[in-house]
Design an enzyme around this catalytic site. Sequence first.
Site, PDB file in Angstrom:
ATOM      1  N   HIS A 146       0.860  -0.964  -0.056  1.00  0.00           N
ATOM      2  CA  HIS A 146      -0.214   0.088  -0.013  1.00  0.00           C
ATOM      3  C   HIS A 146       0.612   1.195  -0.028  1.00  0.00           C
ATOM      4  O   HIS A 146       0.192   2.255  -0.284  1.00  0.00           O
ATOM      5  CB  HIS A 146      -0.912   0.102   1.294  1.00  0.00           C
ATOM      6  CG  HIS A 146      -2.005  -0.963   1.383  1.00  0.00           C
ATOM      7  ND1 HIS A 146      -2.716  -1.320   0.260  1.00  0.00           N
ATOM      8  CD2 HIS A 146      -2.268  -1.989   2.294  1.00  0.00           C
ATOM      9  CE1 HIS A 146      -3.670  -2.367   0.661  1.00  0.00           C
ATOM     10  NE2 HIS A 146      -3.245  -2.910   1.719  1.00  0.00           N
TER      11      HIS A 146
HETATM   12  O1  VJV Z   1      -9.793   0.219   7.314  1.00  0.00           O
HETATM   13  C1  VJV Z   1      -8.934   1.025   7.509  1.00  0.00           C
HETATM   14  C2  VJV Z   1      -8.801   2.721   7.783  1.00  0.00           C
HETATM   15  C3  VJV Z   1      -9.713   2.926   8.811  1.00  0.00           C
HETATM   16  C4  VJV Z   1      -9.056   4.115  10.100  1.00  0.00           C
HETATM   17  C5  VJV Z   1      -8.291   3.419  10.997  1.00  0.00           C
HETATM   18  N1  VJV Z   1      -8.941   2.383  11.681  1.00  0.00           N
HETATM   19  C6  VJV Z   1      -8.395   1.682  12.769  1.00  0.00           C
HETATM   20  C7  VJV Z   1      -9.626   1.265  10.711  1.00  0.00           C
HETATM   21  C8  VJV Z   1     -10.466   1.949   9.787  1.00  0.00           C
HETATM   22  C9  VJV Z   1     -10.231   3.173   7.682  1.00  0.00           C
HETATM   23  N2  VJV Z   1      -7.654   0.507   7.453  1.00  0.00           N
HETATM   24  C10 VJV Z   1      -7.433  -0.948   7.262  1.00  0.00           C
HETATM   25  C11 VJV Z   1      -6.058  -1.017   6.853  1.00  0.00           C
HETATM   26  C12 VJV Z   1      -5.607  -2.651   6.563  1.00  0.00           C
HETATM   27  C13 VJV Z   1      -4.189  -2.647   5.820  1.00  0.00           C
HETATM   28  C14 VJV Z   1      -3.812  -4.069   5.261  1.00  0.00           C
HETATM   29  C15 VJV Z   1      -2.440  -4.055   5.095  1.00  0.00           C
HETATM   30  C16 VJV Z   1      -2.051  -5.491   4.006  1.00  0.00           C
HETATM   31  O2  VJV Z   1      -2.286  -6.601   4.710  1.00  0.00           O
HETATM   32  O3  VJV Z   1      -2.824  -5.268   2.952  1.00  0.00           O
HETATM   33  C17 VJV Z   1      -0.743  -5.356   3.778  1.00  0.00           C
HETATM   34  C18 VJV Z   1       0.281  -5.516   4.771  1.00  0.00           C
HETATM   35  C19 VJV Z   1      -7.473  -1.651   8.650  1.00  0.00           C
HETATM   36  N3  VJV Z   1      -8.376  -2.865   8.710  1.00  0.00           N
HETATM   37  C20 VJV Z   1      -8.172  -3.051  10.000  1.00  0.00           C
HETATM   38  C21 VJV Z   1      -7.437  -2.038  10.544  1.00  0.00           C
HETATM   39  N4  VJV Z   1      -6.953  -1.196   9.652  1.00  0.00           N
HETATM   40  C22 VJV Z   1      -7.322  -2.179  12.029  1.00  0.00           C
HETATM   41  C23 VJV Z   1      -6.074  -1.513  12.473  1.00  0.00           C
HETATM   42  C24 VJV Z   1      -5.817  -1.445  13.992  1.00  0.00           C
HETATM   43  C25 VJV Z   1      -6.551  -2.188  15.022  1.00  0.00           C
HETATM   44  C26 VJV Z   1      -7.668  -2.887  14.334  1.00  0.00           C
HETATM   45  C27 VJV Z   1      -7.824  -2.942  12.824  1.00  0.00           C
HETATM   46  C28 VJV Z   1      -4.846  -0.527  14.315  1.00  0.00           C
HETATM   47  C29 VJV Z   1      -4.628  -0.546  15.775  1.00  0.00           C
HETATM   48  C30 VJV Z   1      -5.309  -1.372  16.628  1.00  0.00           C
HETATM   49  N5  VJV Z   1      -6.198  -2.003  16.167  1.00  0.00           N
HETATM   50  C31 VJV Z   1      -5.047  -1.366  17.999  1.00  0.00           C
HETATM   51 ZN    ZN Z   2      -3.715  -7.496   3.284  1.00  0.00          ZN
END
Ligand code: VJV
Ligand code: ZN
Length: 393
Positions: A146
């Site tokens: 990403h």
């Molecule tokens: O969906 C999102 C962005 C948000 C804002 C931030 N919040 C936490 C979640 C919604 C819109 N981000 C995704 C990013 C996924 C990245 C995937 C990476 C790869 O696998 O493709 C390559 C290495 C997302 N989904 C879930 C989470 N973020 C998430 C983040 C956290 C969390 C739980 C879920 C961050 C910190 C903590 N918990 C404590």
């Molecule tokens: Zn992924």
Amino acid sequence: EAGVTRPKGYNVSFHCNPDMEKHHFGQTHPMKPWRLTLSKSLIYSYGMSFAMDNYISRAATYEELASFHATDYLDFLGTVLPEPVPFDVENPNPDLKFNLGGSDCPLFEGLYDYCSMSAGGALDAARKLCTKQSDIAIAWGGGLHHAKKSEASGFCYINDIVIAILQLLRCYPRVLYIDIDVHHGDGVEEAFFSTDRVMTVSFHKYDPQNFFPGTGALDDNGPQSEHNPGSHHAINVPLNDGITDEQYDWLFNSVIGKCIEKFRPSAIALQCGADSLAGDRLGRFNLQVQGHGACVDFCKRVGIPLILFGGGGYTPRNVARAWTYETSIAIDHQDKLNHMIPTHTPWRDHFRHETLFPTLEQILGEPRQNRNTQKKLQDIVQHVTEQLRFVQA
Ligand code: VJV
Ligand code: ZN
Ligand code: CA
């Protein structure tokens, strides 16, 4: 050692850096670099290191990172300090830039080192393919698809894949990039939008309102213009929850088979994000280790230089299983491995209560309802076939 003979035909190299694995995104953050340690211990337990060239990769240099990234972004990444924990979600630090800080891309101690080690492994792997010292080069610490030129995104800060592909382009005319992470490989796609020397193909869960990053629709094929040689070279395979091994295998074979036929790549870069497995903390698919690994096997059989990257994967035990199985495919030991299972289950803390592959039908987590109809999958293959009419190698 008995039973571990050097395979004929393919030279495999394995690139890792144990110092990378010590970094922490934060206590409950889903991205856990120690899953790499877990994977490696399982890979070594099976004796696979005897069938590969093993390298401790060095960190990528600033200049190497700057082959893709903007220097103002790299400079900031190199000097920014960790935020006080817990950071204040309501009042984000106004001095932060480039999407750094916050929950997805937190600032943690040693961030710059972590990033440059991830890129260093990917770059070393690409160089082994360039010098023809390896036929298959493995960098499970890479795959951070990403990251943008001047922006962190979705747990990714430095796009090691783009940097590695730029290296491959120095010695190979055309590179096919394939991404089986459950998320859309947006950073890699965007980086190569304007060249016809890289074709990008991402398979992912697509639900723009509810699933990250929201891009990668079937008809997102990059900026279309007669002046853009890269037109039609971005292929997207949007999927719904619960896709099975059987459906994925059919789609992968159809789509990638056609891409190879038309694009005639000289090397393949495969991002093996393990969050497309059943039971993943963030994923939505029902793939088993066998279905995920079948993609690696397909790419290997094409018989051109192949680089394997890691990527996502948020249920560490399953990540380790998948990348171990895929390492065994690279070195051609999967049949032998299957025979070893009953007697040679490695004994490791995280595997104490189970065997690696108890049966081939093992369910890794609660299966999800399959929301992919055969009709939808056929439409995808149809659309890809039409896109590829514009492509000639
Ligand atoms: O969906 C999102 C962005 C948000 C804002 C931030 N919040 C936490 C979640 C919604 C819109 N981000 C995704 C990013 C996924 C990245 C995937 C990476 C790869 O696998 O493709 C390559 C290495 C997302 N989904 C879930 C989470 N973020 C998430 C983040 C956290 C969390 C739980 C879920 C961050 C910190 C903590 N918990 C404590
Ligand atoms: Zn992924
Ligand atoms: Ca993907």
